[in-house]
Design a protein around this motif. Structure first.
Motif, PDB file in Angstrom:
ATOM      1  N   THR A 105     -24.312  -0.660 -27.158  1.00  0.00           N
ATOM      2  CA  THR A 105     -24.087  -1.709 -26.167  1.00  0.00           C
ATOM      3  C   THR A 105     -22.599  -1.848 -25.828  1.00  0.00           C
ATOM      4  OG1 THR A 105     -25.982  -2.838 -27.131  1.00  0.00           O
ATOM      5  CG2 THR A 105     -24.660  -4.110 -25.608  1.00  0.00           C
ATOM      6  N   VAL A 106     -21.728  -1.456 -26.756  1.00  0.00           N
ATOM      7  CA  VAL A 106     -20.280  -1.545 -26.502  1.00  0.00           C
ATOM      8  C   VAL A 106     -19.874  -0.721 -25.284  1.00  0.00           C
ATOM      9  CG1 VAL A 106     -19.616  -2.085 -28.875  1.00  0.00           C
ATOM     10  CG2 VAL A 106     -19.749   0.303 -28.148  1.00  0.00           C
ATOM     11  N   TYR A 107     -20.591   0.378 -25.018  1.00  0.00           N
ATOM     12  CA  TYR A 107     -20.276   1.197 -23.846  1.00  0.00           C
ATOM     13  C   TYR A 107     -20.558   0.417 -22.555  1.00  0.00           C
ATOM     14  CZ  TYR A 107     -20.124   5.117 -27.125  1.00  0.00           C
ATOM     15  OH  TYR A 107     -19.824   5.958 -28.173  1.00  0.00           O
ATOM     16  N   GLU A 144      -7.341   3.971 -14.756  1.00  0.00           N
ATOM     17  CA  GLU A 144      -5.980   4.148 -15.245  1.00  0.00           C
ATOM     18  C   GLU A 144      -5.980   4.722 -16.652  1.00  0.00           C
ATOM     19  OE1 GLU A 144      -4.031   0.383 -14.885  1.00  0.00           O
ATOM     20  OE2 GLU A 144      -4.280   0.333 -12.716  1.00  0.00           O
ATOM     21  N   SER A 145      -6.928   5.593 -16.939  1.00  0.00           N
ATOM     22  CA  SER A 145      -7.041   6.155 -18.278  1.00  0.00           C
ATOM     23  C   SER A 145      -5.849   7.047 -18.603  1.00  0.00           C
ATOM     24  CB  SER A 145      -8.329   6.959 -18.405  1.00  0.00           C
ATOM     25  OG  SER A 145      -8.415   7.525 -19.688  1.00  0.00           O
ATOM     26  N   THR A 146      -5.409   6.983 -19.843  1.00  0.00           N
ATOM     27  CA  THR A 146      -4.314   7.848 -20.294  1.00  0.00           C
ATOM     28  C   THR A 146      -4.833   8.976 -21.182  1.00  0.00           C
ATOM     29  OG1 THR A 146      -3.961   6.390 -22.186  1.00  0.00           O
ATOM     30  CG2 THR A 146      -2.624   5.977 -20.215  1.00  0.00           C
ATOM     31  N   GLY A 147      -6.144   9.108 -21.299  1.00  0.00           N
ATOM     32  CA  GLY A 147      -6.712  10.092 -22.218  1.00  0.00           C
ATOM     33  C   GLY A 147      -7.159  11.381 -21.588  1.00  0.00           C
ATOM     34  N   ARG A 148      -6.603  11.744 -20.445  1.00  0.00           N
ATOM     35  CA  ARG A 148      -7.025  12.967 -19.761  1.00  0.00           C
ATOM     36  C   ARG A 148      -6.344  14.209 -20.346  1.00  0.00           C
ATOM     37  NH1 ARG A 148     -10.041  11.830 -15.439  1.00  0.00           N
ATOM     38  NH2 ARG A 148      -9.907   9.709 -14.583  1.00  0.00           N
ATOM     39  N   TRP A 149      -7.053  15.305 -20.247  1.00  0.00           N
ATOM     40  CA  TRP A 149      -6.505  16.589 -20.664  1.00  0.00           C
ATOM     41  C   TRP A 149      -5.381  16.982 -19.721  1.00  0.00           C
ATOM     42  CZ3 TRP A 149      -6.155  19.847 -24.477  1.00  0.00           C
ATOM     43  CH2 TRP A 149      -5.816  21.181 -24.249  1.00  0.00           C
ATOM     44  N   GLU A 150      -4.238  17.353 -20.286  1.00  0.00           N
ATOM     45  CA  GLU A 150      -3.072  17.694 -19.462  1.00  0.00           C
ATOM     46  C   GLU A 150      -2.634  19.132 -19.652  1.00  0.00           C
ATOM     47  OE1 GLU A 150      -0.080  14.775 -20.217  1.00  0.00           O
ATOM     48  OE2 GLU A 150      -1.365  13.115 -19.559  1.00  0.00           O
ATOM     49  N   GLY A 151      -3.472  19.929 -20.272  1.00  0.00           N
ATOM     50  CA  GLY A 151      -3.139  21.330 -20.469  1.00  0.00           C
ATOM     51  C   GLY A 151      -2.300  21.548 -21.694  1.00  0.00           C
ATOM     52  N   ILE A 152      -2.046  22.831 -22.009  1.00  0.00           N
ATOM     53  CA  ILE A 152      -1.245  23.171 -23.199  1.00  0.00           C
ATOM     54  C   ILE A 152      -0.022  23.971 -22.812  1.00  0.00           C
ATOM     55  CG2 ILE A 152      -3.098  23.017 -24.860  1.00  0.00           C
ATOM     56  CD1 ILE A 152      -3.508  25.997 -24.599  1.00  0.00           C
ATOM     57  N   GLY A 209     -30.943  15.633 -10.029  1.00  0.00           N
ATOM     58  CA  GLY A 209     -29.609  15.182  -9.650  1.00  0.00           C
ATOM     59  C   GLY A 209     -29.030  14.080 -10.515  1.00  0.00           C
ATOM     60  N   VAL A 210     -29.765  13.666 -11.545  1.00  0.00           N
ATOM     61  CA  VAL A 210     -29.239  12.636 -12.444  1.00  0.00           C
ATOM     62  C   VAL A 210     -28.117  13.245 -13.270  1.00  0.00           C
ATOM     63  CG1 VAL A 210     -29.781  11.071 -14.357  1.00  0.00           C
ATOM     64  CG2 VAL A 210     -31.471  11.460 -12.533  1.00  0.00           C
ATOM     65  N   GLN A 211     -27.016  12.547 -13.377  1.00  0.00           N
ATOM     66  CA  GLN A 211     -25.895  13.024 -14.177  1.00  0.00           C
ATOM     67  C   GLN A 211     -25.996  12.439 -15.577  1.00  0.00           C
ATOM     68  OE1 GLN A 211     -22.105  12.560 -12.295  1.00  0.00           O
ATOM     69  NE2 GLN A 211     -21.053  13.776 -13.836  1.00  0.00           N
ATOM     70  N   MET A 212     -26.071  13.296 -16.572  1.00  0.00           N
ATOM     71  CA  MET A 212     -26.143  12.887 -17.970  1.00  0.00           C
ATOM     72  C   MET A 212     -24.735  12.898 -18.558  1.00  0.00           C
ATOM     73  SD  MET A 212     -29.308  12.334 -18.758  1.00  0.00           S
ATOM     74  CE  MET A 212     -30.848  12.549 -17.872  1.00  0.00           C
ATOM     75  N   ILE A 213     -24.308  11.746 -19.057  1.00  0.00           N
ATOM     76  CA  ILE A 213     -22.980  11.644 -19.667  1.00  0.00           C
ATOM     77  C   ILE A 213     -23.151  11.028 -21.057  1.00  0.00           C
ATOM     78  CG2 ILE A 213     -20.610  10.818 -19.416  1.00  0.00           C
ATOM     79  CD1 ILE A 213     -21.067  10.560 -16.428  1.00  0.00           C
ATOM     80  N   PRO A 214     -23.606  11.831 -22.025  1.00  0.00           N
ATOM     81  CA  PRO A 214     -23.801  11.279 -23.368  1.00  0.00           C
ATOM     82  C   PRO A 214     -22.472  10.879 -23.990  1.00  0.00           C
ATOM     83  CG  PRO A 214     -24.114  13.654 -23.390  1.00  0.00           C
ATOM     84  CD  PRO A 214     -23.915  13.257 -21.961  1.00  0.00           C
ATOM     85  N   PRO A 215     -22.482   9.862 -24.840  1.00  0.00           N
ATOM     86  CA  PRO A 215     -21.235   9.390 -25.449  1.00  0.00           C
ATOM     87  C   PRO A 215     -20.766  10.306 -26.578  1.00  0.00           C
ATOM     88  CG  PRO A 215     -23.057   8.061 -26.198  1.00  0.00           C
ATOM     89  CD  PRO A 215     -23.618   9.027 -25.209  1.00  0.00           C
ATOM     90  N   ILE A 216     -20.262  11.459 -26.184  1.00  0.00           N
ATOM     91  CA  ILE A 216     -19.746  12.439 -27.137  1.00  0.00           C
ATOM     92  C   ILE A 216     -18.225  12.363 -27.087  1.00  0.00           C
ATOM     93  CG2 ILE A 216     -19.616  14.886 -27.735  1.00  0.00           C
ATOM     94  CD1 ILE A 216     -22.381  15.168 -26.329  1.00  0.00           C
ATOM     95  N   PRO A 217     -17.580  12.009 -28.186  1.00  0.00           N
ATOM     96  CA  PRO A 217     -16.124  11.793 -28.133  1.00  0.00           C
ATOM     97  C   PRO A 217     -15.327  13.087 -27.968  1.00  0.00           C
ATOM     98  CG  PRO A 217     -16.917  11.586 -30.385  1.00  0.00           C
ATOM     99  CD  PRO A 217     -18.131  11.757 -29.521  1.00  0.00           C
ATOM    100  N   ALA A 218     -14.181  12.952 -27.328  1.00  0.00           N
ATOM    101  CA  ALA A 218     -13.202  14.038 -27.243  1.00  0.00           C
ATOM    102  C   ALA A 218     -12.095  13.717 -28.237  1.00  0.00           C
ATOM    103  CB  ALA A 218     -12.641  14.116 -25.833  1.00  0.00           C
ATOM    104  N   MET A 248     -14.036   6.189 -18.835  1.00  0.00           N
ATOM    105  CA  MET A 248     -13.307   7.005 -17.869  1.00  0.00           C
ATOM    106  C   MET A 248     -14.244   8.034 -17.243  1.00  0.00           C
ATOM    107  SD  MET A 248     -10.257   9.777 -18.549  1.00  0.00           S
ATOM    108  CE  MET A 248     -11.427  10.979 -19.200  1.00  0.00           C
ATOM    109  N   LYS A 249     -15.080   8.669 -18.055  1.00  0.00           N
ATOM    110  CA  LYS A 249     -16.023   9.676 -17.553  1.00  0.00           C
ATOM    111  C   LYS A 249     -17.013   9.054 -16.558  1.00  0.00           C
ATOM    112  CE  LYS A 249     -14.908  13.397 -19.946  1.00  0.00           C
ATOM    113  NZ  LYS A 249     -14.464  14.630 -19.278  1.00  0.00           N
ATOM    114  N   ILE A 250     -17.464   7.837 -16.851  1.00  0.00           N
ATOM    115  CA  ILE A 250     -18.399   7.161 -15.948  1.00  0.00           C
ATOM    116  C   ILE A 250     -17.697   6.787 -14.646  1.00  0.00           C
ATOM    117  CG2 ILE A 250     -19.887   5.144 -15.645  1.00  0.00           C
ATOM    118  CD1 ILE A 250     -20.312   5.223 -18.734  1.00  0.00           C
ATOM    119  N   PHE A 251     -16.485   6.260 -14.742  1.00  0.00           N
ATOM    120  CA  PHE A 251     -15.700   5.945 -13.538  1.00  0.00           C
ATOM    121  C   PHE A 251     -15.533   7.193 -12.681  1.00  0.00           C
ATOM    122  CE2 PHE A 251     -13.184   1.836 -13.259  1.00  0.00           C
ATOM    123  CZ  PHE A 251     -14.054   1.101 -14.047  1.00  0.00           C
TER     124      PHE A 251
END
Length: 194
Positions: free
Chosen positions: A21-23, A186-194, A149-158, A175-178
């Motif tokens: 429910t926290v999600y 305004e998420s700061t948790g995006r992948w920015e490459g290596i 066409g349903v998008q499945m976004i399971p709560p799998i952490p990165a 962020m994924k749902i947005f």
């Protein structure tokens, strides 16, 4: 769908009885901060129970965060009709019972009916399935919906963003749902490459 410049984006949020429910709460709180979004929420009976078991929030507090709140048994609600224009629906968390009922077209409560309407109108439907491990029936139902066409976004952490708290993990999921809804975050948790 034609977007009018002053029309708010209408998002339906269905909360079912799966754990997580926290999600839903995090999504509702963050959508409330977006000025051009209008939220329409539904909690199933077991979602209400999980709200008590998993959080310190009352249903009244959640209802006050939503623009509109509906009883899950109200099949006469505006969101039960395709003529009521919405911009998408998120079911978070999505129980396997709800996934199954939507996959076979049983609209016996407002969450499954609103999802059925979302599908028939070919609008965005996002599910955050919350079950583990998954059996073949679960996987087949999710595959069937995905093919529609349903998008499945399971709560799998990165972990590339080095989360420190549970809230960091929840933030990443929201962020994924947005992103799927096409709403800036305004998420700061995006992948920015290596």
């Amino acid at each position: 769908m034609i977007y009018l410049p002053n029309r708010k984006k209408k998002i339906v949020i269905g909360v079912t009885g799966a754990s997580g429910t926290v999600y839903a709460i995090d999504l509702i709180k963050k959508l409330k901060k977006v000025p051009n979004v209008e939220t329409h929420g539904i909690f199933s009976a077991w979602a209400k129970k999980n709200l008590q078991l998993e959080t310190d929030y009352s249903l009244e507090e959640i209802r006050n965060m939503l623009d509109f709140y509906y009883n899950d048994s109200d099949l006469g609600a505006t969101i039960a009709s395709g003529s009521f224009l919405t911009d998408g629906m998120v079911i978070v968390p999505a129980s396997m019972k709800t996934v199954a009922s939507i996959a076979v077209g049983i609209g016996d409560n407002l969450i499954s009916r609103a999802a059925d309407v979302t599908l028939k109108e070919q609008r965005k439907l996002i599910m955050v399935p919350r079950e583990t491990p998954l059996n073949t029936i679960h996987l087949e139902n999710m595959t069937k919906l995905s093919k529609m066409g349903v998008q499945m976004i399971p709560p799998i952490p990165a972990f590339y963003n080095h989360p420190k708290t549970i809230q960091d993990l929840v933030d990443h999921q929201t962020m994924k749902i947005f992103d799927a809804l096409g709403i800036d975050s305004e998420s700061t948790g995006r992948w920015e490459g290596i």
